[in-house]
Scaffold this motif. Structure first.
Motif, PDB file in Angstrom:
ATOM      1  N   LYS A 136     -23.303  22.602 -41.253  1.00 49.33           N
ATOM      2  CA  LYS A 136     -23.860  21.441 -41.069  1.00 49.33           C
ATOM      3  C   LYS A 136     -24.693  21.151 -39.750  1.00 49.33           C
ATOM      4  N   LEU A 137     -24.303  21.952 -38.800  1.00 48.68           N
ATOM      5  CA  LEU A 137     -24.816  21.852 -37.398  1.00 48.68           C
ATOM      6  C   LEU A 137     -26.202  22.796 -37.552  1.00 48.68           C
ATOM      7  N   ARG A 138     -26.123  23.864 -38.339  1.00 48.03           N
ATOM      8  CA  ARG A 138     -27.350  24.638 -38.518  1.00 48.03           C
ATOM      9  C   ARG A 138     -28.368  23.807 -39.139  1.00 48.03           C
ATOM     10  N   SER A 139     -28.231  22.804 -40.115  1.00 51.07           N
ATOM     11  CA  SER A 139     -29.073  22.159 -40.700  1.00 51.07           C
ATOM     12  C   SER A 139     -30.084  21.161 -39.908  1.00 51.07           C
TER      13      SER A 139
ATOM     14  N   SER B 199     -26.449  27.367 -30.605  1.00 51.79           N
ATOM     15  CA  SER B 199     -25.527  27.916 -30.655  1.00 51.79           C
ATOM     16  C   SER B 199     -24.308  27.205 -31.492  1.00 51.79           C
ATOM     17  N   VAL B 200     -23.930  27.247 -32.461  1.00 45.69           N
ATOM     18  CA  VAL B 200     -22.899  26.710 -33.319  1.00 45.69           C
ATOM     19  C   VAL B 200     -21.380  27.044 -33.275  1.00 45.69           C
ATOM     20  N   LYS B 201     -21.297  28.099 -32.354  1.00 48.55           N
ATOM     21  CA  LYS B 201     -19.917  28.400 -31.787  1.00 48.55           C
ATOM     22  C   LYS B 201     -19.449  27.415 -30.628  1.00 48.55           C
ATOM     23  N   ASN B 202     -18.343  27.310 -30.754  1.00 48.79           N
ATOM     24  CA  ASN B 202     -17.575  26.419 -29.680  1.00 48.79           C
ATOM     25  C   ASN B 202     -17.486  27.556 -28.266  1.00 48.79           C
ATOM     26  N   PRO B 203     -18.230  26.838 -27.248  1.00 49.18           N
ATOM     27  CA  PRO B 203     -18.910  25.569 -27.107  1.00 49.18           C
ATOM     28  C   PRO B 203     -20.143  25.515 -27.888  1.00 49.18           C
ATOM     29  N   ILE B 204     -20.564  24.474 -28.399  1.00 48.74           N
ATOM     30  CA  ILE B 204     -21.662  24.090 -29.182  1.00 48.74           C
ATOM     31  C   ILE B 204     -22.937  24.009 -28.201  1.00 48.74           C
ATOM     32  N   ASP B 205     -23.906  24.670 -28.239  1.00 48.33           N
ATOM     33  CA  ASP B 205     -24.971  24.567 -27.272  1.00 48.33           C
ATOM     34  C   ASP B 205     -26.233  24.111 -27.920  1.00 48.33           C
ATOM     35  N   MET B 206     -26.540  22.775 -27.775  1.00 41.76           N
ATOM     36  CA  MET B 206     -27.732  22.212 -28.531  1.00 41.76           C
ATOM     37  C   MET B 206     -29.100  22.667 -28.013  1.00 41.76           C
ATOM     38  N   ILE B 207     -29.035  23.302 -26.699  1.00 42.52           N
ATOM     39  CA  ILE B 207     -30.286  23.668 -25.744  1.00 42.52           C
ATOM     40  C   ILE B 207     -30.584  22.378 -25.023  1.00 42.52           C
ATOM     41  N   ALA B 208     -31.536  22.911 -23.922  1.00 41.27           N
ATOM     42  CA  ALA B 208     -31.976  21.711 -23.371  1.00 41.27           C
ATOM     43  C   ALA B 208     -32.811  20.726 -23.994  1.00 41.27           C
TER      44      ALA B 208
ATOM     45  N   PRO C  99     -32.744  16.120 -28.268  1.00 42.20           N
ATOM     46  CA  PRO C  99     -32.706  14.547 -28.132  1.00 42.20           C
ATOM     47  C   PRO C  99     -31.703  14.003 -28.466  1.00 42.20           C
ATOM     48  N   ILE C 100     -31.807  12.556 -28.296  1.00 44.73           N
ATOM     49  CA  ILE C 100     -30.397  11.519 -28.574  1.00 44.73           C
ATOM     50  C   ILE C 100     -30.018  11.962 -29.891  1.00 44.73           C
ATOM     51  N   GLU C 101     -30.832  12.168 -31.026  1.00 41.10           N
ATOM     52  CA  GLU C 101     -30.265  12.504 -32.393  1.00 41.10           C
ATOM     53  C   GLU C 101     -29.616  13.376 -32.562  1.00 41.10           C
ATOM     54  N   HIS C 102     -29.774  14.816 -31.877  1.00 41.92           N
ATOM     55  CA  HIS C 102     -29.139  15.800 -31.831  1.00 41.92           C
ATOM     56  C   HIS C 102     -27.574  15.472 -31.273  1.00 41.92           C
ATOM     57  N   TYR C 103     -27.472  14.800 -30.218  1.00 37.30           N
ATOM     58  CA  TYR C 103     -26.354  14.314 -29.565  1.00 37.30           C
ATOM     59  C   TYR C 103     -25.411  13.654 -30.666  1.00 37.30           C
ATOM     60  N   THR C 104     -26.090  12.736 -31.353  1.00 30.96           N
ATOM     61  CA  THR C 104     -25.259  11.582 -32.104  1.00 30.96           C
ATOM     62  C   THR C 104     -24.965  12.414 -33.539  1.00 30.96           C
ATOM     63  N   GLN C 105     -25.850  13.563 -34.200  1.00 31.43           N
ATOM     64  CA  GLN C 105     -25.399  13.948 -35.257  1.00 31.43           C
ATOM     65  C   GLN C 105     -24.319  15.092 -34.844  1.00 31.43           C
ATOM     66  N   THR C 106     -24.527  15.802 -33.746  1.00 35.12           N
ATOM     67  CA  THR C 106     -23.526  17.153 -33.641  1.00 35.12           C
ATOM     68  C   THR C 106     -22.173  16.275 -33.245  1.00 35.12           C
TER      69      THR C 106
END
Length: 720
Positions: free
Chosen positions: A339-342, A349-358, A361-368
């Motif tokens: 789901k994270l990859r989608s 990186s979707v492994k823990n720790p999950i790195d959304m990269i720099a 946006p806010i949407e990625h914070y909320t969805q993740t």
């Protein structure tokens, strides 16, 4: 009755300020201003000999003139007038007292006598009293709204019950609460704690739904056994965080035993708090940083942590902090990763720790966050934010809090490595999750949440009662005390241990060469020879211990040599004889013992023993009596536990038998509370059986208490 009287102090419907003043910058004036400005919901009666109007309220010249009932009297008159004031309060029927006035036992003998008289009146009149020499009390409940302190800032609403032994420190804390993003439900400055102390408030807040967590600043614990009983029960319902000051080990060197010399002044307090389920903090910064987590997070269901970040470096540092704190990095499920990859970019990186990269946006914070919350393998979550590409920190925080409001069941902590302006903004908001500047702070807060989880899930320990020969021990000690000896001989000490079922070496006492040889031959070689003396306790210092004696000829030689050494040192007269013991083969030496703290009572010690016990200090302490869980934790908590498990091919030790040894010692000191110090060093782990075997023992009693217990009069006692 006590609960009702305490309600008069913490939930009053009317307050009289005796010593109210119109003079600016006086305590009598400041308290009146606080009560007025915080909009106390009840009646306020200023008492001043001049009468008039004070802070908009009609003043009365004496408490007897007040027309209505008074629940709480806040007293700020000179110390020399306090006793008369208490008499007047009694005539008025007032049961709740808070004495701000200083000038009591903190000033010396004269003040201590005044405080003694004060307490006698409090008890006689059926009152309860906060102070003297304190900052006051407050309650932020909307139905009460009482600030009867003289701190500069008005309190903010929260869920903390706070007890401070220091008035000045309490005032400082009240002044910075807003910056800490914390609020209190109730606050009590206990001052000299002549009557009400920390234990009183623990019991009062135990079932108060307004107080969700309890914070303590203590310099002393007046009644350790009662504190342990109360705190052990209350911490199963709500967390207690304590900052216990006074960690000096001064005075430990005065003890003569190994256990005593290792039991520094703070060891007893640490053991007591540990056994009571109290979370101990070592700085105000940590106290409030971790309290912030308890105010905004539920107790987790496990210790598995997920980290969401927009920067790899902080994510790695957070991972290190989580693992070093004893928690686990959650194993993110494949479904969560898919789901994270989608929606995350391919570089994430979707492994823990999950790195959304720099660029997240806010949407990625909320969805993740929403996705990770739903993962059944995740118990707690840390969200890390670093400012990139114009993304505003406060906007991210608001978005996270919206999600937290919809998902209250898991702890979520924010790590915002941004400017101090962010934390200023947050302090003015009604937050529902804690925010920290650094990942290490968040990791420690999570560790405290997990510590509380583990304590609440821990079963209650049991204190076993073994079948022992108590009368034999009483007889041995009676004989020693009648001879004026507070130190038992080695033979007597070993006899005491065996009477309580503690495994000791096979042994016998010999007083001449023929007896020495007969014992050696009957026990079987190799044997150990130890002197036992009524005047010399540390045998190794005078060559009084000889090991690995392998024949009758060698035994005769060593015995003669011992007599020569003692005669040369002038120590022969005190010799009771020599103990011939079986020689247990083993290279794992442990130590267990008892030392008595003047305030906390008997402390149990366990750890790595032998000649290096005081150098390596791999030992742990608990307050007696021990439960079976206490004993198990003691054995497992030392580094040497790995040796007991059977390192490098050695036979594993009988852990249950070692735990039982500790429990039997606990029963011994509970039965004979005048035992001052006890050492079993070494408790040798047998290579053959894995048993912990006492090969030496040393016991010292407190003479005056022993005489009283044994009912020995001066006519019976040679020492008199």
């Amino acid at each position: 009755m006590t609960q009702n009287v305490l309600d008069k102090i913490m939930k009053p419907k009317s307050i009289a300020v005796i010593g109210a003043s119109t003079k600016p910058k006086t305590i009598g004036s400041e308290i009146m201003q606080r009560l007025r400005d915080y909009k106390f919901n009840g009646s306020i009666y200023p008492i001043n000999p001049k009468g008039g109007i004070i802070e908009g309220f009609q003043a009365y010249t004496s408490i007897s003139e007040v027309p209505g009932e008074v629940d709480l009297a806040v007293i700020v008159v000179n110390a020399k007038f306090v006793l008369d004031t208490i008499d007047q309060c009694n005539e008025k029927g007032i049961k709740g007292i808070c004495i701000i006035t200083a000038g009591f036992k903190e000033t010396g003998a004269e003040g201590a006598e005044l405080e003694k008289q004060l307490l006698a009146k409090i008890h006689e009149y059926g009152m309860r009293c906060v102070g003297p020499n304190c900052l006051g009390v407050l309650n932020t409940n909307p139905n009460i709204m009482m600030d009867a302190t003289f701190a500069e800032s008005l309190p903010i609403r929260g869920d903390i019950g706070f007890v401070s032994q220091s008035g000045a420190l309490g005032g400082g804390i009240l002044n910075i609460l807003k910056d800490l993003n914390l609020g209190f439900a109730q606050f009590v400055s206990i001052g000299n704690q002549a009557d009400i102390n920390a234990e009183t408030m623990l019991e009062y807040w135990e079932n108060d739904d307004d107080v969700k967590q309890i914070l303590l600043y203590m310099e002393s614990i007046q009644n350790p056994s009662n504190f342990r009983k109360l705190a052990s029960r209350i911490t199963k319902k709500k967390p207690i965080l304590a900052l216990k000051a006074g960690r000096s080990a001064a005075g430990a060197s005065a003890a003569s035993s190994h256990t005593g010399s290792l039991a520094g002044a703070d060891k007893a307090a640490a053991a007591l708090l540990n056994q009571s389920g109290v979370i101990r903090e070592f700085s105000l910064k940590n106290l409030f940083a971790n309290a912030k987590a308890f105010s905004n997070c539920p107790i987790p269901k496990g210790n598995r942590v997920a980290i969401i970040t927009n920067s790899g470096g902080p994510g790695i540092m957070a991972t290190d902090a989580i693992c070093e704190s004893g928690m686990e990095m959650a194993k993110i499920t494949d479904a969560t990763k898919d789901k994270l990859r989608s929606f995350l970019p391919s570089a994430a990186s979707v492994k823990n720790p999950i790195d959304m990269i720099a660029s997240a946006p806010i949407e990625h914070y909320t969805q993740t966050l929403e996705t990770v919350i739903a993962d059944e393998n995740v118990d707690m979550i840390v969200v890390i934010y670093l400012p990139f590409l114009g993304l505003k920190d406060i906007d991210v925080a608001k978005a996270l809090m919206e999600i937290k409001a919809k998902n209250p069941s898991k702890p979520i902590l924010g790590v915002f490595m941004t400017t101090s302006d962010f934390f200023t903004q947050i302090s003015n908001m009604n937050v529902n999750m804690p925010f920290y500047m650094y990942a290490e702070e968040a990791a420690e807060a999570l560790a405290r949440l997990d510590q509380q989880r583990q304590w609440m899930q821990k079963p209650a320990g049991k204190i076993p009662c073994y079948d022992v020969d108590r009368s034999k021990v009483e007889s041995i000690i009676r004989n020693s005390v009648k001879e004026g000896r507070d130190q038992l001989t080695t033979l007597e000490s070993i006899d005491v241990l065996q009477a309580y079922g503690i495994r000791a070496c096979k042994y016998g006492l010999a007083t001449n060469e023929d007896e020495v040889v007969n014992l050696g031959n009957s026990i079987g070689y190799p044997v150990v020879m130890k002197m036992t003396s009524k005047t010399t306790s540390h045998k190794t210092d005078v060559g009084g211990v000889v090991v690995n004696i392998r024949s009758e000829e060698q035994l005769r030689k060593e015995y003669k040599g011992l007599l020569e050494r003692l005669e040369a040192k002038g120590l022969l007269d005190g010799l009771e004889g020599v103990i011939i013991q079986e020689m247990v083969k083993g290279n794992r030496e442990m130590v267990c013992g008892i030392a008595t703290d003047p305030q906390y009572g008997p402390m149990m010690m366990f750890g790595l023993g032998g000649v290096f016990v005081e150098a390596l200090k791999d030992v742990t302490f608990r307050i007696a009596p021990l439960t079976d869980i206490d004993a198990a934790e003691m054995v497992k908590s030392v580094k040497a536990y790995k040796l007991l498990q059977g390192a490098r091919g050695t036979k594993p030790a009988q852990i249950n038998q070692i735990e039982e040894t500790l429990l039997r010692l606990s029963q011994l000191v509970n039965d004979f509370k005048f035992i001052d110090e006890l050492d079993i060093n070494p408790l040798l782990i047998s290579e053959a059986t894995g048993e912990g075997i006492a090969v030496d023992g040393r016991i010292k009693v407190r003479m005056s208490e022993a005489k009283e217990y044994l009912n020995l009069s001066c006519a019976q006692c040679q020492s008199c």
